[in-house]
Design an enzyme around this catalytic site. Structure first.
Site, PDB file in Angstrom:
ATOM      1  N   LYS A 171       0.811  -1.229   0.000  1.00 41.30           N
ATOM      2  CA  LYS A 171       0.000   0.000   0.000  1.00 41.30           C
ATOM      3  C   LYS A 171       0.837   1.268   0.000  1.00 41.30           C
ATOM      4  O   LYS A 171       0.465   2.262  -0.623  1.00 41.30           O
ATOM      5  CB  LYS A 171      -0.969  -0.018   1.183  1.00 41.30           C
ATOM      6  CG  LYS A 171      -2.033  -1.109   1.045  1.00 41.30           C
ATOM      7  CD  LYS A 171      -2.851  -1.281   2.297  1.00 41.30           C
ATOM      8  CE  LYS A 171      -3.809  -0.127   2.491  1.00 41.30           C
ATOM      9  NZ  LYS A 171      -4.702  -0.387   3.661  1.00 41.30           N
ATOM     10  N   LYS A 212      -2.458  11.494   7.009  1.00 40.94           N
ATOM     11  CA  LYS A 212      -3.431  12.337   7.704  1.00 40.94           C
ATOM     12  C   LYS A 212      -4.717  11.529   7.886  1.00 40.94           C
ATOM     13  O   LYS A 212      -5.165  10.851   6.959  1.00 40.94           O
ATOM     14  CB  LYS A 212      -3.694  13.572   6.835  1.00 40.94           C
ATOM     15  CG  LYS A 212      -4.739  14.499   7.385  1.00 40.94           C
ATOM     16  CD  LYS A 212      -4.087  15.678   8.056  1.00 40.94           C
ATOM     17  CE  LYS A 212      -5.098  16.521   8.814  1.00 40.94           C
ATOM     18  NZ  LYS A 212      -4.507  17.142  10.008  1.00 40.94           N
ATOM     19  N   ARG A 266      -8.562  -6.912  -7.780  1.00 43.35           N
ATOM     20  CA  ARG A 266      -9.376  -8.121  -7.795  1.00 43.35           C
ATOM     21  C   ARG A 266     -10.838  -7.719  -7.958  1.00 43.35           C
ATOM     22  O   ARG A 266     -11.167  -6.528  -7.925  1.00 43.35           O
ATOM     23  CB  ARG A 266      -9.216  -8.840  -6.452  1.00 43.35           C
ATOM     24  CG  ARG A 266      -9.545  -7.918  -5.271  1.00 43.35           C
ATOM     25  CD  ARG A 266      -9.533  -8.653  -3.955  1.00 43.35           C
ATOM     26  NE  ARG A 266      -9.457  -7.759  -2.811  1.00 43.35           N
ATOM     27  CZ  ARG A 266     -10.493  -7.186  -2.211  1.00 43.35           C
ATOM     28  NH1 ARG A 266     -11.724  -7.392  -2.651  1.00 43.35           N
ATOM     29  NH2 ARG A 266     -10.315  -6.391  -1.178  1.00 43.35           N
TER      30      ARG A 266
END
Ligand code: ADP
Ligand code: ADP
Ligand code: MG
Length: 454
Positions: A116, A201, A293
């Site tokens: 990520k 944030k 996916r």
């Protein structure tokens, strides 16, 4: 051409994939753990193979057994569903090495988006707006401290390998940072086998709005509008709808365009979802992650566009060109999905097991139920709690909401606690009717209830 498809998943998504394959004239192979012998998908598949004992690491995640099942049955393709091996680039490569078509994007795209922190950095480079935060994984606590002070609290620390709503920690102020950082690193290592964490944030009261994209192997990428997935408990989705009740046409178009840019930048060639945090006050949106996916809530998009995403995911994996250009994809009406989970909302959504002594699904116009269970089915304790998805369509949002109330009232499940009563409360709540609800909605209505009971 795909002739025989192995479905490397269980539950409702295995049933969904089998349905799509059969409608394309493709034979199906189910794989099941010893705990899933009596599952619906095993009955529906043309043939099935037991791949091991109940624990995930011995069956649904043990890919040597799955690949062996594909070879012994003569399957020429594998669909991973969602979760499990769906975002595992090594598995996708292992399929390729055996000449099996993996129904999903090229391994390089899975790899880029699967981490990520890396994905966020790549998206920023591609000109996609991202939530302010660290560039990649945090190197140290000191780095986290400097960065958090710069962007301002609250911040959130996330596991770079996280998913399924797990591996996130919100940090309200500088005093909480040190503990949160160490806890997040430890948790990430334990839960995902990767201690990498990053910081961004924490946006107050946002919506979660995501864009469905679809690409092919010939360089075409289109989007199929948005889904509003802001009804969440503990950062996990519970109800999804499309279109979002709050987006202006201009914002909708901008998000769609940015999502296509994001997908193109990694040469995306399958069905996927770009997730954004949307700040209703400023109407700004920020990329948070991409899921490479098919998504749990894909039926909502199918209901408003008439596109069968599962079938197209299979067809593009086989090399077909996308049938529609962007301007030919039109939406009509409004769709809402409720996740019917075997969970007790009264006990903090604790997963439940038991036997479904009664199971009566709703029907009638505009109602779709994607389910992996049947009357008398015993829920095994090893897997996730999703039993079924109830999806309704209506010409307007008001029609869809009334239809959803009607369908939820018809849905009868006995023998185990489910999220049905909780959904009945949500769809009657004035804030849900207004549509401007944010990701905090469930926490607030649960707190309201506790306060009222005092
Ligand atoms: P969606 O993103 O399709 O809305 P979810 O976030 O609920 O769906 O995830 C779908 C399934 O995949 C769930 O069972 C979830 O627990 C699982 N899942 C998703 N990402 C991961 C991950 N990185 N690790 C483990 N499980 C995951
Ligand atoms: P997962 O991989 O578990 O799906 P996500 O990064 O998609 O994790 O985040 C899950 C949910 O957490 C989002 O849908 C949203 O509700 C909330 N969330 C994530 N990032 C932020 C943020 N920066 N500010 C506010 N809420 C966030
Ligand atoms: Mg997510």
């Amino acid at each position: 051409m795909i002739r025989k498809l192995l479905v490397a998943n269980r539950g409702e998504i295995a049933v969904r994939v089998i349905r799509a394959a059969r409608e394309l004239g493709i034979q199906t192979v189910g794989v099941f753990s010893e705990a899933d012998r009596d599952a619906l998908f095993v009955r529906y598949a043309d043939q099935s193979v037991c791949i091991g004992p109940p624990p995930l690491s011995d069956s649904y995640l043990f890919y040597q057994n799955i690949l062996a099942a594909a070879q012994s049955t003569g399957a020429d393709a594998i669909h991973p569903g969602y979760g499990f091996l769906a975002e595992n680039a090594s598995f996708a490569e292992a399929c390729r090495a055996l000449d099996l078509t993996f129904i999903g994007p090229a391994p390089q795209a899975i790899r880029k988006m699967g981490d990520k922190a890396t994905a966020k950095r790549l998206m920023k480079e591609a000109g996609v707006p991202t939530v302010p935060g660290s560039e990649g994984v945090l190197g140290s606590l000191a780095e986290a401290r400097t960065l958090a002070a710069e962007i301002g609290y609250p911040v959130v620390i996330k596991a770079t390998a996280g998913g399924g709503g797990r591996g996130m920690r919100i940090v309200g102020d500088g005093g909480e940072l040190e503990n949160a950082f160490h806890a997040a690193v430890n948790e990430a290592q334990q839960a995902f086998g990767d201690s990498g964490v990053y910081l961004e944030k924490f946006i107050q009261d946002p919506k979660h709005i995501e864009i469905q994209v679809l690409g092919d192997k010939h360089g075409q990428v289109v989007h199929l509008f948005e889904r509003d997935c802001s009804i969440q408990r503990r950062y996990q989705k519970l109800l999804e709808e499309a279109p979002s009740p709050v987006l202006t046409e201009a914002t909708r178009a901008a998000m769609g365009e940015i999502a296509v840019t994001a997908a193109r930048s990694v040469r995306y060639d399958s069905a996927g979802t770009i997730e954004f945090i949307y700040d209703g006050r400023s109407r700004q949106f920020f990329f948070i992650e991409m899921n490479t996916r098919i998504q749990v809530e894909h039926p909502v998009t199918e209901m408003i566009t008439g596109v069968d995403l599962l079938q197209w995911q299979i067809r593009v994996a086989a090399g077909e060109r996308l049938p529609l250009r962007q301007e030919e994809i039109v939406r009509r009406g409004h769709a809402i999905e409720c996740r019917i989970n075997a969970e007790d909302p009264q006990k903090g959504f604790l997963p439940q097991t038991g036997t479904l002594s009664q199971y009566i699904v709703p029907g009638g116009p505009g109602v779709r139920v994607d389910s992996g269970v049947y009357p008398g089915y015993a829920i095994p304790p090893f897997y996730d709690s999703l039993l079924a998805k109830l999806v309704v369509w209506g010409e307007t949002r008001k029609d869809a909401v009334l239809r959803l109330q009607r369908a939820l009232d018809e849905f009868i499940i006995e023998g185990v606690a489910t999220t049905i009563p909780f959904h009945q409360r949500i769809v009657r709540h004035p804030e849900f009717h207004r549509g401007a609800y944010t990701t905090d909605f469930i926490r607030r209505i649960t707190a309201e209830e506790v306060a009222n009971a005092c």
